[in-house]
Design a protein around this motif. Structure first.
Motif, PDB file in Angstrom:
ATOM      1  N   GLY A 333       0.848  -1.188   0.000  1.00 20.72           N
ATOM      2  CA  GLY A 333       0.000   0.000   0.000  1.00 20.72           C
ATOM      3  C   GLY A 333       0.883   1.238   0.000  1.00 20.72           C
ATOM      4  O   GLY A 333       1.777   1.360   0.844  1.00 20.72           O
ATOM      5  N   ILE A 334       0.667   2.113  -0.950  1.00 16.37           N
ATOM      6  CA  ILE A 334       1.458   3.350  -1.051  1.00 16.37           C
ATOM      7  C   ILE A 334       0.506   4.534  -1.036  1.00 16.37           C
ATOM      8  O   ILE A 334      -0.458   4.574  -1.806  1.00 16.37           O
ATOM      9  N   VAL A 335       0.768   5.494  -0.159  1.00 16.57           N
ATOM     10  CA  VAL A 335      -0.050   6.701  -0.047  1.00 16.57           C
ATOM     11  C   VAL A 335       0.703   7.858  -0.696  1.00 16.57           C
ATOM     12  O   VAL A 335       1.849   8.142  -0.323  1.00 16.57           O
ATOM     13  N   THR A 336       0.076   8.516  -1.663  1.00 18.84           N
ATOM     14  CA  THR A 336       0.716   9.663  -2.303  1.00 18.84           C
ATOM     15  C   THR A 336      -0.340  10.588  -2.896  1.00 18.84           C
ATOM     16  O   THR A 336      -1.473  10.163  -3.143  1.00 18.84           O
ATOM     17  N   SER A 337       0.050  11.826  -3.116  1.00 20.88           N
ATOM     18  CA  SER A 337      -0.846  12.787  -3.758  1.00 20.88           C
ATOM     19  C   SER A 337      -0.653  12.815  -5.266  1.00 20.88           C
ATOM     20  O   SER A 337      -1.414  13.466  -5.980  1.00 20.88           O
ATOM     21  N   GLU A 338       0.366  12.116  -5.766  1.00 16.99           N
ATOM     22  CA  GLU A 338       0.738  12.214  -7.169  1.00 16.99           C
ATOM     23  C   GLU A 338       0.602  10.871  -7.879  1.00 16.99           C
ATOM     24  O   GLU A 338       1.415   9.961  -7.649  1.00 16.99           O
ATOM     25  N   PRO A 339      -0.377  10.704  -8.754  1.00 20.97           N
ATOM     26  CA  PRO A 339      -0.497   9.451  -9.501  1.00 20.97           C
ATOM     27  C   PRO A 339       0.775   9.098 -10.270  1.00 20.97           C
ATOM     28  O   PRO A 339       1.140   7.929 -10.389  1.00 20.97           O
ATOM     29  N   GLY A 340       1.460  10.124 -10.782  1.00 19.75           N
ATOM     30  CA  GLY A 340       2.686   9.866 -11.531  1.00 19.75           C
ATOM     31  C   GLY A 340       3.774   9.235 -10.676  1.00 19.75           C
ATOM     32  O   GLY A 340       4.544   8.393 -11.161  1.00 19.75           O
ATOM     33  N   LEU A 341       3.844   9.642  -9.409  1.00 13.77           N
ATOM     34  CA  LEU A 341       4.843   9.048  -8.515  1.00 13.77           C
ATOM     35  C   LEU A 341       4.491   7.601  -8.208  1.00 13.77           C
ATOM     36  O   LEU A 341       5.370   6.726  -8.162  1.00 13.77           O
ATOM     37  N   ALA A 342       3.204   7.322  -7.991  1.00 14.50           N
ATOM     38  CA  ALA A 342       2.796   5.933  -7.771  1.00 14.50           C
ATOM     39  C   ALA A 342       3.156   5.082  -8.987  1.00 14.50           C
ATOM     40  O   ALA A 342       3.685   3.965  -8.854  1.00 14.50           O
ATOM     41  N   LYS A 343       2.911   5.619 -10.169  1.00 17.57           N
ATOM     42  CA  LYS A 343       3.217   4.882 -11.401  1.00 17.57           C
ATOM     43  C   LYS A 343       4.713   4.621 -11.538  1.00 17.57           C
ATOM     44  O   LYS A 343       5.131   3.591 -12.083  1.00 17.57           O
ATOM     45  N   LEU A 365      -4.655   6.090  -1.678  1.00 17.52           N
ATOM     46  CA  LEU A 365      -3.987   4.833  -1.358  1.00 17.52           C
ATOM     47  C   LEU A 365      -3.961   3.968  -2.611  1.00 17.52           C
ATOM     48  O   LEU A 365      -4.995   3.692  -3.211  1.00 17.52           O
ATOM     49  N   TYR A 366      -2.754   3.546  -2.979  1.00 14.80           N
ATOM     50  CA  TYR A 366      -2.554   2.645  -4.118  1.00 14.80           C
ATOM     51  C   TYR A 366      -2.188   1.269  -3.568  1.00 14.80           C
ATOM     52  O   TYR A 366      -1.216   1.141  -2.806  1.00 14.80           O
ATOM     53  N   ARG A 367      -2.947   0.247  -3.957  1.00 10.32           N
ATOM     54  CA  ARG A 367      -2.776  -1.088  -3.385  1.00 10.32           C
ATOM     55  C   ARG A 367      -2.418  -2.103  -4.475  1.00 10.32           C
ATOM     56  O   ARG A 367      -2.880  -1.994  -5.608  1.00 10.32           O
TER      57      ARG A 367
END
Length: 372
Positions: A333-343, A365-367
């Protein structure tokens, strides 16, 4: 059969996390759970109000809706507000503030409505109106229905009372609890946070596994009310049956100061025996030895929060590379405000969840499913 002493209790949720709070309320045995915009309504008496403040991890605050009636004009509001049994609720001379909102109603002036209620409580119980008071009476007038609530919490419920040291951009405890639940955490899994900061995710996970109540070490606004019963309150606190889980909560951070903060906070929370904090970089991260695959949950820096986000793509890329290479079978699980950073992590994420407001921005939250 419902007692005549029961009323609506509104559990305020972080926007976007209403379903998580509704599930938690059901698990905790609250009755009449109804999810709505901004929170969850349950039915109960004052003991249930106190229990909600003590036990719920995902709520922001607890409002007790203690009176309602219809009013078409200010004189009618004044007359009917004075029929409320204020003396049964408020001690003589109590300090409080009054807030009012009006929507789709013949009474449309918020300030004038609030002034009528202020005068009523001053006349009846000698209340002192103080804009800084912890006790807050909230009047909502919608479609001419006047609903009176009292904020029974005081300081937001994310302030557990036993976390003193915080880092530059802390995750709120109630958000951490909700994100853990959204990742499927139920208190039995191993949890790893490789950028632990002040230890919020690790401490929340350990507390959840331990059966410790989140509100056990703090005070609440309802303790100022006339109907507060210290003996019943103590029995509620004593109803916890905490256990000491095995060592399965692992936090690390490249900043030694963060490791010290996390250790101090976990010690104050009473869960340090189940936690381990180490100083290391993400590139040195490996799964803890002798434990099954569990959950890696992390709140990395993001551009709007700390520094320049352009420099963070490499950080997220390194995190994703480490997890893919070493954490087979673990969920992330990654919490971030930036979809690009999650990607930039290169991880395959499950369908997205609604973003949540936090500190003036929106985070999500990206899971992942278990990593191959």
């Amino acid at each position: 059969m419902e007692s005549e002493n029961t009323f609506d209790i509104f559990l305020v949720a972080p926007p976007g996390l209403e379903p998580v709070l509704a599930d938690e309320a059901r698990e905790r045995g609250f009755q009449g759970v109804v999810q709505e915009a901004g929170g969850v309504t349950v039915r109960g008496d004052w003991t249930e109000v106190w229990r909600a403040n003590l036990q719920l991890r995902c709520a922001v605050r607890i409002l007790a809706r203690f009176a309602s009636f219809r009013a078409m004009h200010l004189a009618q509001l004044d007359k009917r507000a004075r029929k409320i049994d204020w003396a049964a609720l408020l001690p003589q001379g109590v300090s409080l503030k009054v807030e009012a909102t009006c929507r789709k109603s013949k009474i449309y002036h918020d300030r004038a409505a609030a002034e009528r209620v202020k005068k009523a409580v001053k006349d009846i119980v000698g209340a002192k109106i103080d804009p800084e008071a912890q006790l807050v009476i909230k009047l909502r007038i919608e479609d001419d229905l006047c609903t009176f609530s009292i904020d029974t919490t005081g300081e937001s419920l994310h302030k557990r009372g036993h976390k003193e040291a915080v880092n530059k951009a802390p995750m709120r405890e109630n958000l951490a609890a909700a994100f853990l639940r959204q990742c499927g955490y139920d208190g039995t899994q191993v949890v790893v946070d490789p950028m632990c900061g002040s230890g919020t995710f690790i401490i929340e996970a350990a507390e959840m596994a331990s059966g410790l109540y989140p509100g056990r070490t703090r005070d609440f606004a309802f303790q100022e009310l006339q109907n507060f019963d210290p003996k019943v309150w103590q029995r509620l606190k004593d109803s916890a049956e905490p256990t000491v889980p095995p060592l399965r909560y692992f936090g690390s951070d490249r900043d030694q100061g963060a490791v010290r903060m996390s250790t101090a906070n976990a010690t104050r929370a009473g869960v340090m025996d189940a936690c381990q904090f180490t100083c290391q970089s993400v590139s040195d991260l490996t799964p803890p030895e002798g434990v099954p695959a569990g959950l890696v949950i992390v709140n990395p820096p993001y551009g709007a929060r700390i520094g320049n986000k352009k420099n963070l793509f490499a950080v997220y890329g390194a995190l994703g590379k480490t997890l893919k290479e070493r954490f087979h079978g673990w969920r992330v699980g990654i919490v971030t405000s930036e979809p690009g950073l999650a990607k930039a992590t290169g991880l395959d994420f499950l369908p997205g969840l609604p973003p949540v407001p936090h500190g003036g921005m929106r985070i999500a939250l990206y899971r992942t499913a278990p990593l191959p």
